[in-house]
Design a protein around this motif. Structure first.
Motif, mmCIF file in Angstrom:
data_model
loop_
_atom_site.group_PDB
_atom_site.id
_atom_site.type_symbol
_atom_site.label_atom_id
_atom_site.label_comp_id
_atom_site.label_asym_id
_atom_site.label_seq_id
_atom_site.Cartn_x
_atom_site.Cartn_y
_atom_site.Cartn_z
ATOM 1 N N UNK A 1 0.837 -1.199 0.000
ATOM 2 C CA UNK A 1 0.000 0.000 0.000
ATOM 3 C C UNK A 1 0.873 1.251 0.000
ATOM 4 N N UNK A 2 2.028 1.194 0.673
ATOM 5 C CA UNK A 2 2.928 2.341 0.649
ATOM 6 C C UNK A 2 3.390 2.645 -0.774
ATOM 7 N N UNK A 3 3.634 1.590 -1.555
ATOM 8 C CA UNK A 3 4.074 1.778 -2.937
ATOM 9 C C UNK A 3 2.939 2.273 -3.826
ATOM 10 N N UNK A 4 1.726 1.885 -3.491
ATOM 11 C CA UNK A 4 0.567 2.273 -4.295
ATOM 12 C C UNK A 4 -0.591 2.619 -3.365
ATOM 13 N N UNK A 5 -0.645 3.856 -2.846
ATOM 14 C CA UNK A 5 -1.675 4.228 -1.864
ATOM 15 C C UNK A 5 -3.104 4.057 -2.367
ATOM 16 N N UNK A 6 -3.302 4.028 -3.685
ATOM 17 C CA UNK A 6 -4.658 3.853 -4.202
ATOM 18 C C UNK A 6 -5.243 2.498 -3.814
ATOM 19 N N UNK A 7 -4.383 1.537 -3.478
ATOM 20 C CA UNK A 7 -4.869 0.228 -3.043
ATOM 21 C C UNK A 7 -5.624 0.308 -1.720
ATOM 22 N N UNK A 8 -5.370 1.372 -0.972
ATOM 23 C CA UNK A 8 -6.037 1.505 0.326
ATOM 24 C C UNK A 8 -7.478 1.964 0.191
ATOM 25 N N UNK A 9 -7.854 2.434 -0.982
ATOM 26 C CA UNK A 9 -9.194 2.984 -1.163
ATOM 27 C C UNK A 9 -10.268 1.925 -0.917
#
Length: 686
Positions: free
Chosen positions: A346-354
């Motif tokens: 998620x740090x690498x791709x914060x959009x995954x946290x949505x």
């Protein structure tokens, strides 16, 4: 029917099952003739027809041997039999086997059987499910004929079937939370098609145990309906609906329906979370997740050991399988706030946290490993608002204010108009379940160019956590954020020669509060504390027509507590706060303003008509409600007032030790219209 053994046994069992369906429905009687002396028996030859030759199965065929059985050119190969038969029986057997082993016969018989099975199965289901072909979406509520006990004690054994493909604009209840005075429903796929609470009804079903006691039929649906209390947009991706507590003997697993319709809008699980223990909100903060949790029972105003907690992330498939897939350790823990590092993905791709669900794991003992932690039930999901992201790209305001309110709409216009004159540029209003029209008041203020935003915060008695949430929200927009209540007004008395350095700043005057904090933005001062003077009813029996700043003029001699304006970038990572002030990071300090320079007039003890509303509930977590027999001598309580909303004798004359007309005179001199004498909050009511 006798099933085959060996490779044909599975097909035999399938055939048996199909025949059972057919016989039960009366569909088989005219379709398959009974075995007679001239045809194959049902036990042997029909099941023999399901034995496939190598070419039919796709398997390699065994090499032909030289001593194979002699065959005619137009007949398939057959196995030899050791049993002696007469010539007539052999001829009959050859004809039967030839027809059964032919691919055309095999597929025609199997296709016929599968066709009958499909028709029978469809007919069987049609008795249990109401199917209506319609262009409109009309879901149907069907109760299972079997008495099923849910895995949750607060769930109903109710199943929902839809007639058509679900539309994304329809209601889907994602979660339910049982609060002390109502049930909170969190709804997704809102699409803004429900604008008013009048369009919805709450539906309650008879409690399962009570249904058995009343000897009700399993197929009988016993339900009652009531009006919803309110409907609110929680954020861009979810809305909330508040329903009253259920009637006696009815389940708390409430559903929704549109008024005038007989169908429930949406399919949802029936779990109801207790407000005593639940993760209720979550947000991102850099490479960390901040989770807000009820039921940790951590001490007030103290940082706790984070090693006893962990964060668990459900990703997008949580609603399907209920599993939390990623786990990280907690970094900080204090009161109701736990901060954890984000998983690397998620740090690498914060959009995954949505849209992912997050919860907290608690250690059952000191040396427990993370995978042994007990997970707290969760309704907390991470959502990054597009509008909030857009605001981050703009320049910062110098001074903002955050507050949490319940039913204080009548005081809003005066409070915001006055402090805007002092220089406050941005307002974050956390609405804690108000039902007095505050939404409409804020919309009117927005239309008048006041920079006010309302944030729905349905979590009762969570003021400290709400302030932590607000400071994260305001940090990218504001250099300074003040925390004070709607009945508290910042006031600059005329400076005295004793405080010359404050006099040089030009107080009092328009935008004076903004000028004050701006002078400390480049220093190590990260919190400005101001003492509060508590005012009483001042001899009044009804609310003052010109507002609290003009009407209440008598107060207690000594100040009670203080309120703070803080720098969001200088706060401790725990976000720990109590009574409107935060813990600071090392290297920063707070400043106490002299009372002769600045004070806050706290109109705490107003006329009884206004004051008794406080008996319903207080918003602070660690402050006892007025009805509770706790800390009755505390400064958070009214001296001499008990736990019941009964007006004491001579209430209008109490809490009056010093007559103080300073703010009244200041308001009338600086804010009143020269021609009419009306104040800004009075003119708006004309």
């Amino acid at each position: 029917m006798v099933g085959h053994t060996g490779p044909d046994s599975d097909d035999g069992e399938e055939l048996e099952l199909v025949f059972m369906f057919m016989l039960l429905l009366g569909s088989v009687r005219g379709s398959i003739r009974p075995a007679d002396s001239q045809g194959p028996s049902c036990d042997s030859d029909l099941s023999l027809s399901l034995s496939l030759s190598p070419t039919q199965t796709g398997l390699p065929e065994e090499p032909k041997r030289r001593n194979s059985v002699r065959q005619t050119p137009d007949l398939p190969i057959k196995q030899t039999h050791t049993k002696t038969m007469d010539s007539e029986q052999k001829r009959k057997r050859k004809r039967i086997n030839r027809s059964l082993n032919s691919p055309q016969h095999y597929f025609s018989v199997r296709s016929l059987i599968l066709c009958f099975a499909f028709v029978a199965f469809f007919y069987f289901l049609s008795d249990r499910i109401s199917i209506t072909l319609s262009a409109a979406f009309r879901p149907v509520l069907v109760v299972s004929s079997l008495s099923l006990l849910s895995s949750s004690s607060s769930s109903n054994s109710i199943q929902y079937y839809r007639e058509n493909i679900p539309s994304p604009s329809k209601l889907k209840i994602e979660d339910r939370v049982l609060l002390p005075d109502h049930i909170l429903l969190m709804v997704s796929n809102w699409n803004f098609w429900i604008k008013k609470s009048e369009e919805l009804e709450c539906v309650y079903y008879e409690d399962f145990l009570n249904k058995n006691t009343n000897n009700s039929s399993d197929d009988e649906i016993v339900s009652v309906r009531t009006d919803v209390l309110s409907v609110d947009e929680y954020h861009e991706f979810q809305s909330i609906v508040r329903c009253p507590l259920p009637p006696v003997n009815y389940s708390v697993s409430v559903d929704l329906q549109r008024r005038g319709r007989n169908a429930v809008n949406g399919k949802s699980n029936q779990t109801v979370h207790s407000w005593e223990t639940v993760a209720y909100a979550a947000t991102l903060d850099g490479n960390t997740a901040v989770v807000f949790v009820k039921g940790l029972n951590l001490r007030a105003d103290r940082e706790s050991d984070p090693n006893q907690f962990s964060c668990h992330f459900g990703l997008r498939n949580w609603d399907r399988d209920g599993r939390f897939m990623l786990t990280t350790k907690a970094i900080t823990a204090a009161q109701e706030v736990v901060r954890c590092s984000l998983p690397q993905s998620i740090q690498k791709n914060p959009s995954k946290a949505q849209g992912i669900r997050v919860t907290i794991g608690m250690s059952p003992h000191v040396n427990a490993k993370v995978h042994d932690h007990a997970l707290v039930p969760s309704v907390a999901k991470i959502f990054n608002s597009k509008s909030e992201e857009q605001k981050k790209s703009k320049g910062k305001y110098e001074l903002c204010v955050c507050t949490m309110v319940w039913n204080q709409a009548s005081s809003f216009r005066e409070w915001i108009s006055y402090h805007t004159w002092l220089g406050i540029e941005r307002w974050f209003i956390y609405d804690n379940n108000s039902n007095d029209g505050i939404k409409e008041v804020i919309k009117e203020l927005e239309l008048e160019d006041y920079n006010v935003s309302r944030h729905v915060w349905p979590w009762i008695k969570t003021q400290e956590a709400g302030f932590s949430h607000c400071i994260l929200r305001a940090r990218d927009e504001c250099n300074w954020v003040g925390f004070m209540d709607v009945d508290e007004f910042f006031y600059f008395p005329f400076p005295t020669p004793r405080h010359k350095k404050f006099r040089k700043l030009g107080f009092p005057g328009q935008n004076s509060l903004r000028a004050l904090v701006a002078n400390f933005s480049s220093s190590t001062v990260a919190e400005i504390r101001t003492a509060c003077h508590s005012f009483g009813p001042s001899g009044l029996s009804s609310p003052p027509s010109q507002g609290v700043t003009v009407g209440y003029t008598c107060r207690l001699q000594s100040p009670e507590r203080h309120k703070s304006i803080v720098r969001p970038d200088a706060l401790d990572s725990t976000l720990l706060n109590v009574v409107h002030h935060f813990h600071l990071r090392k290297g920063f300090k707070y400043l106490n303003l002299p009372q002769s320079t600045a004070v806050i007039n706290h109109y705490k003890y107003q006329v009884w008509e206004a004051f008794r509303a406080k008996f319903f509930r207080r918003v602070a977590t660690y402050v006892a409600d007025w009805q509770e027999n706790q800390n009755e001598g505390s400064r958070d309580r009214a001296p001499g007032l008990g736990t019941e909303a009964i007006e004491p004798p001579n209430w209008r004359l109490q809490f009056c030790e010093v007559w103080d007309t300073g703010l009244r005179d200041f308001v009338l001199a600086n804010l009143a219209d020269p021609a009419t004498g009306l104040l800004p909050w009075e003119r708006s009511l004309l």
